[in-house]
Every structure is written in structure tokens, then in C-alpha cells.
Design a protein around this motif. Structure first.
Motif, PDB file in Angstrom:
ATOM      1  N   PHE A 118       0.911   7.477   2.301  1.00 18.49           N
ATOM      2  CA  PHE A 118      -0.428   7.212   1.788  1.00 18.49           C
ATOM      3  C   PHE A 118      -0.913   5.859   2.270  1.00 18.49           C
ATOM      4  CE2 PHE A 118       2.657   6.273  -1.634  1.00 18.49           C
ATOM      5  CZ  PHE A 118       2.405   4.932  -1.887  1.00 18.49           C
ATOM      6  N   LYS A 119      -2.221   5.661   2.181  1.00 19.41           N
ATOM      7  CA  LYS A 119      -2.822   4.387   2.556  1.00 19.41           C
ATOM      8  C   LYS A 119      -2.570   3.366   1.446  1.00 19.41           C
ATOM      9  CE  LYS A 119      -6.512   6.758   5.069  1.00 19.41           C
ATOM     10  NZ  LYS A 119      -7.940   7.166   5.023  1.00 19.41           N
ATOM     11  N   SER A 120      -2.307   2.136   1.835  1.00 21.65           N
ATOM     12  CA  SER A 120      -2.032   1.092   0.843  1.00 21.65           C
ATOM     13  C   SER A 120      -3.199   0.906  -0.121  1.00 21.65           C
ATOM     14  CB  SER A 120      -1.721  -0.237   1.537  1.00 21.65           C
ATOM     15  OG  SER A 120      -2.780  -0.622   2.398  1.00 21.65           O
ATOM     16  N   VAL A 151       1.324   0.846  10.707  1.00 21.71           N
ATOM     17  CA  VAL A 151       2.168   1.910  10.167  1.00 21.71           C
ATOM     18  C   VAL A 151       3.485   1.290   9.707  1.00 21.71           C
ATOM     19  CG1 VAL A 151       3.369   4.077  10.627  1.00 21.71           C
ATOM     20  CG2 VAL A 151       1.124   3.630  11.679  1.00 21.71           C
ATOM     21  N   LEU A 152       3.799   1.479   8.427  1.00 26.59           N
ATOM     22  CA  LEU A 152       4.983   0.887   7.824  1.00 26.59           C
ATOM     23  C   LEU A 152       5.821   1.986   7.193  1.00 26.59           C
ATOM     24  CD1 LEU A 152       6.212  -1.940   7.255  1.00 26.59           C
ATOM     25  CD2 LEU A 152       4.939  -1.959   5.106  1.00 26.59           C
ATOM     26  N   VAL A 153       7.071   2.096   7.608  1.00 28.00           N
ATOM     27  CA  VAL A 153       8.010   3.041   7.001  1.00 28.00           C
ATOM     28  C   VAL A 153       8.773   2.308   5.910  1.00 28.00           C
ATOM     29  CG1 VAL A 153      10.017   4.524   7.376  1.00 28.00           C
ATOM     30  CG2 VAL A 153       8.197   4.412   9.101  1.00 28.00           C
ATOM     31  N   ILE A 154       8.808   2.902   4.718  1.00 31.96           N
ATOM     32  CA  ILE A 154       9.403   2.258   3.537  1.00 31.96           C
ATOM     33  C   ILE A 154      10.630   3.037   3.089  1.00 31.96           C
ATOM     34  CG2 ILE A 154       8.971   1.408   1.200  1.00 31.96           C
ATOM     35  CD1 ILE A 154       6.971   0.329   3.196  1.00 31.96           C
ATOM     36  N   THR A 155      11.713   2.304   2.801  1.00 32.75           N
ATOM     37  CA  THR A 155      12.873   2.934   2.178  1.00 32.75           C
ATOM     38  C   THR A 155      13.491   1.957   1.188  1.00 32.75           C
ATOM     39  OG1 THR A 155      14.825   4.310   2.617  1.00 32.75           O
ATOM     40  CG2 THR A 155      14.679   2.201   3.803  1.00 32.75           C
ATOM     41  N   PHE A 156      14.410   2.484   0.368  1.00 37.43           N
ATOM     42  CA  PHE A 156      15.100   1.697  -0.648  1.00 37.43           C
ATOM     43  C   PHE A 156      16.605   1.761  -0.367  1.00 37.43           C
ATOM     44  CE2 PHE A 156      11.099   3.034  -2.389  1.00 37.43           C
ATOM     45  CZ  PHE A 156      10.643   1.943  -3.111  1.00 37.43           C
ATOM     46  N   LEU A 157      17.229   0.598  -0.199  1.00 38.67           N
ATOM     47  CA  LEU A 157      18.661   0.522   0.087  1.00 38.67           C
ATOM     48  C   LEU A 157      19.424   0.152  -1.178  1.00 38.67           C
ATOM     49  CD1 LEU A 157      20.990   0.494   2.190  1.00 38.67           C
ATOM     50  CD2 LEU A 157      20.499  -1.957   2.502  1.00 38.67           C
ATOM     51  N   TYR A 158      20.528   0.840  -1.403  1.00 38.16           N
ATOM     52  CA  TYR A 158      21.410   0.575  -2.541  1.00 38.16           C
ATOM     53  C   TYR A 158      22.830   0.824  -2.065  1.00 38.16           C
ATOM     54  CZ  TYR A 158      20.704   5.611  -2.599  1.00 38.16           C
ATOM     55  OH  TYR A 158      20.606   6.925  -2.208  1.00 38.16           O
ATOM     56  N   LEU A 212       5.761  -1.050  -5.442  1.00 36.23           N
ATOM     57  CA  LEU A 212       4.354  -0.657  -5.310  1.00 36.23           C
ATOM     58  C   LEU A 212       3.417  -1.835  -5.576  1.00 36.23           C
ATOM     59  CD1 LEU A 212       4.359   2.895  -6.949  1.00 36.23           C
ATOM     60  CD2 LEU A 212       4.336   2.319  -4.526  1.00 36.23           C
ATOM     61  N   ASP A 213       3.797  -2.700  -6.517  1.00 36.17           N
ATOM     62  CA  ASP A 213       2.999  -3.900  -6.771  1.00 36.17           C
ATOM     63  C   ASP A 213       2.880  -4.744  -5.507  1.00 36.17           C
ATOM     64  OD1 ASP A 213       2.322  -3.422  -9.382  1.00 36.17           O
ATOM     65  OD2 ASP A 213       3.958  -4.609 -10.236  1.00 36.17           O
ATOM     66  N   TYR A 214       3.978  -4.848  -4.781  1.00 38.08           N
ATOM     67  CA  TYR A 214       3.941  -5.612  -3.534  1.00 38.08           C
ATOM     68  C   TYR A 214       3.130  -4.875  -2.466  1.00 38.08           C
ATOM     69  CZ  TYR A 214       5.330  -7.713   0.858  1.00 38.08           C
ATOM     70  OH  TYR A 214       5.297  -8.305   2.098  1.00 38.08           O
ATOM     71  N   LEU A 215       3.344  -3.589  -2.328  1.00 37.90           N
ATOM     72  CA  LEU A 215       2.704  -2.826  -1.250  1.00 37.90           C
ATOM     73  C   LEU A 215       1.191  -2.744  -1.421  1.00 37.90           C
ATOM     74  CD1 LEU A 215       5.324   0.046  -0.915  1.00 37.90           C
ATOM     75  CD2 LEU A 215       4.944  -1.837   0.689  1.00 37.90           C
ATOM     76  N   GLN A 216       0.705  -2.806  -2.661  1.00 41.60           N
ATOM     77  CA  GLN A 216      -0.740  -2.711  -2.868  1.00 41.60           C
ATOM     78  C   GLN A 216      -1.465  -3.958  -2.366  1.00 41.60           C
ATOM     79  OE1 GLN A 216      -2.989  -4.185  -5.288  1.00 41.60           O
ATOM     80  NE2 GLN A 216      -1.507  -5.675  -6.059  1.00 41.60           N
ATOM     81  N   THR A 217      -0.732  -5.027  -2.079  1.00 49.19           N
ATOM     82  CA  THR A 217      -1.353  -6.234  -1.544  1.00 49.19           C
ATOM     83  C   THR A 217      -1.574  -6.149  -0.036  1.00 49.19           C
ATOM     84  OG1 THR A 217       0.743  -7.389  -1.097  1.00 49.19           O
ATOM     85  CG2 THR A 217      -0.185  -7.586  -3.322  1.00 49.19           C
ATOM     86  N   LEU A 218      -0.978  -5.162   0.628  1.00 44.82           N
ATOM     87  CA  LEU A 218      -1.104  -5.040   2.074  1.00 44.82           C
ATOM     88  C   LEU A 218      -2.474  -4.473   2.437  1.00 44.82           C
ATOM     89  CD1 LEU A 218       2.420  -3.596   2.963  1.00 44.82           C
ATOM     90  CD2 LEU A 218       1.687  -5.997   2.863  1.00 44.82           C
ATOM     91  N   GLN A 219      -3.030  -4.976   3.503  1.00 48.25           N
ATOM     92  CA  GLN A 219      -4.349  -4.537   3.941  1.00 48.25           C
ATOM     93  C   GLN A 219      -4.218  -3.529   5.079  1.00 48.25           C
ATOM     94  OE1 GLN A 219      -7.257  -5.599   2.466  1.00 48.25           O
ATOM     95  NE2 GLN A 219      -6.004  -6.760   1.018  1.00 48.25           N
ATOM     96  N   ASP A 220      -5.044  -2.480   5.036  1.00 50.27           N
ATOM     97  CA  ASP A 220      -5.167  -1.539   6.155  1.00 50.27           C
ATOM     98  C   ASP A 220      -3.811  -1.085   6.688  1.00 50.27           C
ATOM     99  OD1 ASP A 220      -7.968  -1.761   6.062  1.00 50.27           O
ATOM    100  OD2 ASP A 220      -7.900  -3.561   7.292  1.00 50.27           O
ATOM    101  N   THR A 221      -2.999  -0.553   5.799  1.00 47.10           N
ATOM    102  CA  THR A 221      -1.655  -0.137   6.181  1.00 47.10           C
ATOM    103  C   THR A 221      -1.389   1.298   5.754  1.00 47.10           C
ATOM    104  OG1 THR A 221      -0.875  -2.421   5.893  1.00 47.10           O
ATOM    105  CG2 THR A 221       0.808  -0.705   6.023  1.00 47.10           C
ATOM    106  N   LYS A 222      -0.802   2.067   6.657  1.00 46.01           N
ATOM    107  CA  LYS A 222      -0.334   3.411   6.354  1.00 46.01           C
ATOM    108  C   LYS A 222       1.133   3.306   5.943  1.00 46.01           C
ATOM    109  CE  LYS A 222      -3.406   5.553   9.805  1.00 46.01           C
ATOM    110  NZ  LYS A 222      -3.465   6.300  11.093  1.00 46.01           N
ATOM    111  N   LEU A 223       1.434   3.767   4.749  1.00 43.52           N
ATOM    112  CA  LEU A 223       2.789   3.668   4.196  1.00 43.52           C
ATOM    113  C   LEU A 223       3.458   5.037   4.264  1.00 43.52           C
ATOM    114  CD1 LEU A 223       1.851   1.611   1.005  1.00 43.52           C
ATOM    115  CD2 LEU A 223       2.594   0.715   3.218  1.00 43.52           C
TER     116      LEU A 223
END
Length: 282
Positions: free
Chosen positions: A158-160, A3-10, A73-84
Motif C-alpha cells: 500500500f501507499k504510505s 519502493v520499499l520492501v518491509i519485513t520483520f526480523l525475530y 506503522l507509526d514510523y512508516l506513515q511519516t514517509l513521503q511518496d512511498t510504495k510499501l
């Protein structure tokens, strides 16, 4: 699955970081990692010292918000079996959100949750905005979000693996997450789930380009929404998705603007205000 929580910092987002981190640390579930795509903040790790879990900071790539999203998203699609599980840095979440969405992802590939609208100081304005219309759980596909949207990076998980259906970028600086999530649902032909079992506390402030909760829709705002929707439809056409019916309908609505008078709308979905041109103002 991880399980990976994703955010964007600016830089502007640092203002809201204390609330965001408190929200993460108060989660019922602690078995998740946090991934931050950093867009222009020096030494970002130092701002997350209060986070109790595992942290990964990556440099965001792109000159526009849209480019940053696509490259992430290009990077995240390379992750295996991960809930984003996504949350915007200026928002917070109910304490059960990560656990709730993680469990629902065992059955669904894409899940979005309800919003509770808060002001700049994180004080509640509207609780559970959309469940009054959609119920506590509502299944939908890409057809449901063709005219308006309930799925964004502030309230989605969503699932990676779903990213491997192919998310095409655009040369336009698309401001709405709609362009991405319409593609995901259209290309995968999956059924997604809306849930009110958990919420994102969706902050309204001057840098929030969308807003939520409804209220009076001015002529200027409606013009802006029409232009945004047209740009997104045309961007979808550019990548090979037929949006002729939606474009024709919106142009028909646009022709009625001369007779439109400001009207209130209650709990609209994102970009739904154009439906006002179907009513007494047309």
C-alpha cells in the motif's frame, strides 16, 4: 514513488532467512530498498550480507507482536511518496511480485496478492490458493473482510499516505493483521485490489498461527477461531467501530458448537472456518 520492501526480523525467523533473501535477489525489479524492523536479533545487518540492494535496519519497538506492528506503522506513515510492499521473513515470493505490486499501486492504494502454500522446506503444496474463488483480479472494500480476511502483512502492498487516515492501537495482543487492515479500509473507504498476477509463497510451520489451504477443522480449532474473531471484533468496538452485527452473528454460531462435528473446508480465507456452523453441522 520510492519502493520499499518491509519485513520483520525475530530470532526464530533467522532459520528462513536464506530463502527470503534468495527470493528478494531473484526479483525481476531491482529498484527497491529493504527495510527490516529487528525484534531481538543482535547485529541484524550481518544476516543480510547476501542481499544485493540497499538495506535499512531499525529496532522494533514493543513487547508484543501487535505493538511491534503498530509502532512500525507509526514510523512508516511519516514517509513521503512511498510504495510499501510487505513480506514476512518466513515466506518467499514469486519473482515478479515487487514489480507487479508496484505497478498496481499506480492505480490502487491497497493491493493484496494470492498465496501459494508451501511446507516447512519451501516445497509447494497448493498453487494460487484463492484465485480459484476470487479470479485473477478482484476489487473489494472493508465489507468484504468483515467476516474473514485476505489481507495480511505477508501479502499486502500500500501507499504510505494511506496510513494517515489513522490506525488506532489496542491494548489486546491481537494476533491477526485483520484488525489493522479492517481499520485501513474502513476509515479510508477505498477500493482495494486482490491480484493473482503474483504470489506470496506462504510457509506452513509450527510457528505459523494462521495456516492456509483448508482441510479438516477440528472442534478445538473452531473454538480457537471463534475466540480470535470475537476478540478482534471487540477490539474494533473499543476504538469506535460498530461491529454489533458481526458479534451477534458469531455468538449465534458459537451456540451451535455442541452439534458441530469436524468438517473439511477448501481454500478458506483467513478465519472463514466459522461458516461451517451455518451448514449441516448447525
Amino acid at each position: 514513488m520510492n519502493v520499499l520492501v518491509i519485513t520483520f526480523l525475530y530470532p526464530e525467523g533467522i532459520t528462513f532467512l536464506d530463502d527470503f533473501l534468495f527470493s528478494l535477489n531473484q526479483q525481476d525489479c531491482s529498484s527497491f530498498e529493504l527495510m527490516v524492523f529487528n525484534d531481538g536479533v543482535e547485529r541484524p545487518e550481518t544476516f543480510f550480507s547476501e542481499f544485493k540492494g540497499q538495506l535499512t535496519c531499525l529496532s522494533a519497538k514493543g513487547d508484543t507482536l501487535a505493538q511491534v506492528r503498530f509502532n512500525a506503522l507509526d514510523y512508516l506513515q511519516t514517509l513521503q511518496d512511498t510504495k510499501l510492499i510487505f513480506c514476512d521473513i518466513d515466506d518467499t515470493m514469486s519473482s515478479n511480485r515487487i514489480e507487479c505490486l508496484s505497478l498496481l499501486l499506480d492505480k490502487y492504494d491497497v493491493v493484496c496478492n494470492d498465496l501459494s502454500v508451501v511446507d516447512n522446506e519451501n516445497i509447494l503444496i497448493i498453487k494460487n490458493l484463492w484465485c480459484q474463488r476470487l479470479g485473477s483480479r478482484f476489487e473489494f472494500d472493508y465489507n468484504f473482510i468483515a467476516q474473514s480476511n485476505v489481507v495480511g502483512f505477508g501479502n499486502v502492498a500500500f501507499k504510505s499516505s494511506i496510513l494517515r487516515t489513522g490506525i488506532l492501537p489496542t491494548n489486546e495482543d491481537i494476533v491477526a493483521d485483520w484488525f489493522i487492515f479492517y481499520q485501513i479500509l474502513f476509515r479510508s473507504k477505498i477500493i482495494a485490489l486482490f491480484t493473482a498476477d503474483c504470489t506470496t509463497l506462504y510457509r506452513q510451520h509450527v510457528n505459523n498461527t494462521v495456516g492456509a489451504g483448508g482441510g479438516l477443522v477440528s472442534v478445538k480449532k473452531l473454538h480457537s477461531i471463534i475466540n480470535i474473531k470475537l476478540n478482534h471484533y471487540k477490539a474494533l468496538v473499543d476504538i469506535g467501530i460498530n461491529m454489533k452485527a458481526e458479534i451477534d452473528d458469531l455468538i449465534s454460531k458459537q451456540s451451535k458448537m455442541a452439534s458441530y462435528t469436524p468438517t473439511s473446508i477448501n481454500a478458506p480465507f483467513w478465519w472463514e472456518e466459522t461458516k461451517l456452523l451455518d451448514g449441516k453441522n448447525s
